[in-house]
Design an enzyme around this catalytic site. Structure first.
Site, PDB file in Angstrom:
ATOM      1  N   GLN A 258      44.429  27.389 -29.428  1.00 36.00           N
ATOM      2  CA  GLN A 258      43.230  27.365 -30.367  1.00 36.00           C
ATOM      3  C   GLN A 258      44.110  27.232 -31.684  1.00 36.00           C
ATOM      4  OE1 GLN A 258      40.055  27.089 -29.931  1.00 36.00           O
ATOM      5  NE2 GLN A 258      40.992  26.708 -27.854  1.00 36.00           N
ATOM      6  N   HIS A 261      45.079  24.054 -33.614  1.00 35.09           N
ATOM      7  CA  HIS A 261      43.592  22.707 -34.878  1.00 35.09           C
ATOM      8  C   HIS A 261      43.851  23.158 -36.166  1.00 35.09           C
ATOM      9  CE1 HIS A 261      40.348  22.029 -31.775  1.00 35.09           C
ATOM     10  NE2 HIS A 261      40.800  23.306 -30.825  1.00 35.09           N
ATOM     11  N   GLU A 326      33.968  32.605 -32.012  1.00 30.09           N
ATOM     12  CA  GLU A 326      33.873  31.617 -31.352  1.00 30.09           C
ATOM     13  C   GLU A 326      33.759  31.238 -30.027  1.00 30.09           C
ATOM     14  OE1 GLU A 326      35.075  26.631 -32.447  1.00 30.09           O
ATOM     15  OE2 GLU A 326      35.931  28.421 -32.844  1.00 30.09           O
ATOM     16  N   HIS A 327      35.201  31.454 -29.450  1.00 34.75           N
ATOM     17  CA  HIS A 327      35.320  31.749 -28.361  1.00 34.75           C
ATOM     18  C   HIS A 327      35.987  33.116 -27.725  1.00 34.75           C
ATOM     19  CE1 HIS A 327      36.815  27.208 -29.666  1.00 34.75           C
ATOM     20  NE2 HIS A 327      36.288  27.233 -28.675  1.00 34.75           N
ATOM     21  N   ASP A 360      36.488  22.773 -23.971  1.00 35.92           N
ATOM     22  CA  ASP A 360      36.487  21.771 -25.344  1.00 35.92           C
ATOM     23  C   ASP A 360      36.645  20.318 -25.028  1.00 35.92           C
ATOM     24  OD1 ASP A 360      36.674  23.489 -27.183  1.00 35.92           O
ATOM     25  OD2 ASP A 360      39.574  23.598 -26.967  1.00 35.92           O
ATOM     26  N   HIS A 419     -12.975  29.863 -41.421  1.00 37.97           N
ATOM     27  CA  HIS A 419     -12.609  29.910 -40.209  1.00 37.97           C
ATOM     28  C   HIS A 419     -13.713  30.618 -39.099  1.00 37.97           C
ATOM     29  CE1 HIS A 419      -8.597  29.286 -42.372  1.00 37.97           C
ATOM     30  NE2 HIS A 419      -7.826  29.252 -41.864  1.00 37.97           N
TER      31      HIS A 419
END
Length: 433
Positions: A258, A261, A326-327, A360, A419
Site C-alpha cells: 500500500q 501507491h 480502506e483495507h 486489488d 389524501h
C-alpha cells in the site's frame, strides 16, 4: 517506521490518523470551475485545448475516441499470459458482483396487500481511469464490470493519453474484456466535465465513477449536482491487526504494497506482540531495498508508517473501528472471531494467505473502497451502485379495506383531506356500483 506504545499513539498520532486523507481542494476550485465551464460552452474545442495544455498531446476531434483498430492492436502488444490474467480477474469480478443483485421481491403485509420492490439499472456510466505514465487496467475492470453486471447499457471510459497520444494497451484490453462501449483519450477535470455534460464526441452519462487526482476529485464534486458520482477517493491505506501468530514477512509485504501507491499512503500495524512489532519493522526495511518504487515507499513509511503495540486484541479492534481503514488485514489466532467485531472497514482480508493484492486485482472483490475514515458510512463500489429500486403495491378489495382506516386517520391528523378522500372515494364508488 515508528514503533509506538498505545499510550504514545493515542497522545501523539491518533488525531492525525483520524483526520487523514481529506483532500484540500479550495485552492483549485476556481481553476476547475473554469475548465468545466469551458467544456460546457466550447465542447470538443475545450477538450482538445486542455489535452494539449496538460498532456502535451495535440489531437483532432476525430482522434478523441479510440477506434476498433487500436483496440485490436492492443491485444497484439500484450503477452498471452497478461490477457489471460485480465480475463480471469474479470470472470471473478463478474461472479462476485452478480451475487450482490436482487432483481425482485414481494411480501404480504396484510391480507390482500402485496408490497414489493423491483430493480432497474441506470442508463449510462462513465468510468475515469488515471493514465499517462501509469496504467491501471484493474480500475477499468473494477468500475466497468459491476456496471455491466447490473445491466447498464452504455459504459464509456475516459483516460488521459500518454506520449504520442496512445492509450495504454492493457487499459484498452481491459476495457474490451469488461464490455466498455467506447474509450476516449481525455483526462483530468475536462474529462469529468465531458462525461457530466456531453460534448460533440463524448456522451453525457448518468453517473461517473473511478479514481483520480485532486483535480479529478474537485471536478467530480463540482458536477455532482448534475450527475451522480461515487465517493471521492483519498490516498491508499492499510491497517493490520495481528497477534503473536502473525507472519512478520507477510505483514511487512502488505504494508509496503500500500505504501508504494503514494507518498501520502498510510500503513499501520496494531499488534499485541512486541516481538512481532520489531520483526515487522526489520522486514519492512529489508524488503524495501528490492522494490522498484523505493522513493515513494520510503516517503510513505517514514511519514505514515506506524507500528502500535496494544494491550490486547480487543483494544486493536476498537482502534481499527475508530480509524475505519480502506483495507483491513487480520492475522490472529481466530480471525473470524475478530471479524465478527469489526464495524468499519472498506474490505477485510482474513488470515495469512489473503494478501490485500488479491482484493486489488484478482479475487473478485472490488478495490474501489472508501478511504479517510469514510468506511464508517460508505461501502466499496458494487453492482448496487449502478441500479435503482422502485417500490410497488397492489391491493385487492380486501386489502383496500385493511389499510383504509389507518390511512384516513393519519391523513386527517396531518390535515390532508384530499389524501383521505382519495381513499374513501373508492368505497363510496364501490357502494354506488
Amino acid at each position: 517506521m515508528r514503533i509506538l506504545k498505545v499510550q504514545e499513539f493515542k497522545k501523539e498520532v491518533l488525531n492525525e490518523v483520524l483526520n487523514r486523507g481529506k483532500q484540500e481542494i479550495s485552492s483549485i476550485e476556481s481553476s476547475v470551475k473554469t475548465i468545466i465551464n469551458d467544456v460546457r460552452e466550447q465542447s470538443d474545442k475545450a477538450l482538445l485545448r486542455y489535452t494539449e495544455k496538460f498532456d502535451k498531446v495535440r489531437l483532432s476531434a476525430s482522434e478523441l475516441k479510440v477506434d476498433e483498430g487500436e483496440i485490436k492492436e492492443a491485444y497484439k502488444r500484450l503477452e498471452k499470459s497478461q490477457i489471460a490474467a485480465l480475463r480471469k480477474a474479470a470472470d471473478n469480478i463478474a461472479a462476485f458482483h452478480k451475487k450482490q443483485l436482487r432483481a425482485k421481491w414481494t411480501m404480504q403485509i396484510a391480507d390482500g396487500v402485496t408490497l414489493g420492490q423491483v430493480t432497474r439499472p441506470i442508463a449510462s456510466v462513465g468510468v475515469y481511469v488515471p493514465g499517462g505514465k501509469a496504467a491501471y487496467p484493474s480500475s477499468v475492470l473494477m468500475c466497468a464490470i459491476p456496471a455491466k453486471v447490473a445491466g447498464v447499457e452504455q459504459i464509456v471510459v475516459c483516460s488521459p493519453p500518454g506520449k504520442g497520444g496512445d492509450v495504454n494497451p492493457a487499459l484498452l484490453v481491459a476495457a474490451d474484456i469488461a464490455g466498455v462501449g467506447a474509450v476516449y483519450r481525455v483526462g483530468g477535470a475536462q474529462a469529468i466535465a465531458a462525461m457530466a455534460y456531453g460534448t460533440g464526441t463524448v456522451p453525457r452519462v448518468d453517473k461517473i465513477v473511478g479514481p483520480g487526482n485532486v483535480f479529478v476529485t474537485a471536478a467530480k464534486l463540482e458536477v455532482s449536482k448534475d450527475v451522480a458520482i461515487d465517493n471521492p477517493a483519498g490516498p491508499s491505506e492499510v491497517l493490520v491487526i495481528a497477534d503473536e501468530t502473525g507472519n512478520a514477512s507477510f505483514i511487512a509485504s502488505d504494508l509496503l504494497a500500500q505504501a508504494e501507491h503514494d507518498p501520502q499512503a498510510w500503513a499501520i500495524l496494531l499488534t499485541t506482540s512486541e516481538t512481532l512489532a520489531s520483526d515487522v519493522k526489520d522486514e519492512v526495511y529489508m524488503q524495501m531495498k528490492n522494490l522498484s518504487r523505493t522513493e515513494i515507499i520510503q516517503s510513505s513509511i517514514q511519514k505514515r508508517g506506524l507500528i502500535v503495540i496494544v494491550d490486547n486484541t480487543e483494544e486493536a479492534i476498537d482502534y481499527s473501528n475508530m480509524i475505519a481503514p480502506e483495507h483491513l488485514q487480520i492475522q490472529t489466532k481466530n480471525p473470524n472471531e475478530v471479524l465478527s467485531r469489526i464495524q468499519n472497514a472498506g474490505a477485510i482480508f482474513l488470515d495469512k494467505y489473503s494478501p490485500v493484492a488479491f482484493g486489488d486485482y484478482s479475487s473478485g472483490l472490488n478495490h474501489v473502497l472508501p478511504t479517510a475514515g469514510y468506511a464508517k458510512i460508505y461501502s466499496g463500489l458494487s453492482s448496487l451502485d449502478f441500479v435503482k429500486t422502485m417500490n410497488f403495491i397492489q391491493c385487492s378489495r380486501e386489502g383496500y379495506r385493511n389499510l383504509k382506516e389507518t390511512t384516513v386517520a393519519i391523513a386527517e391528523m396531518e390535515g390532508f383531506d384530499a389524501h383521505a378522500k382519495s381513499v374513501t372515494i373508492r368505497e363510496e364508488k364501490n357502494n354506488e356500483d
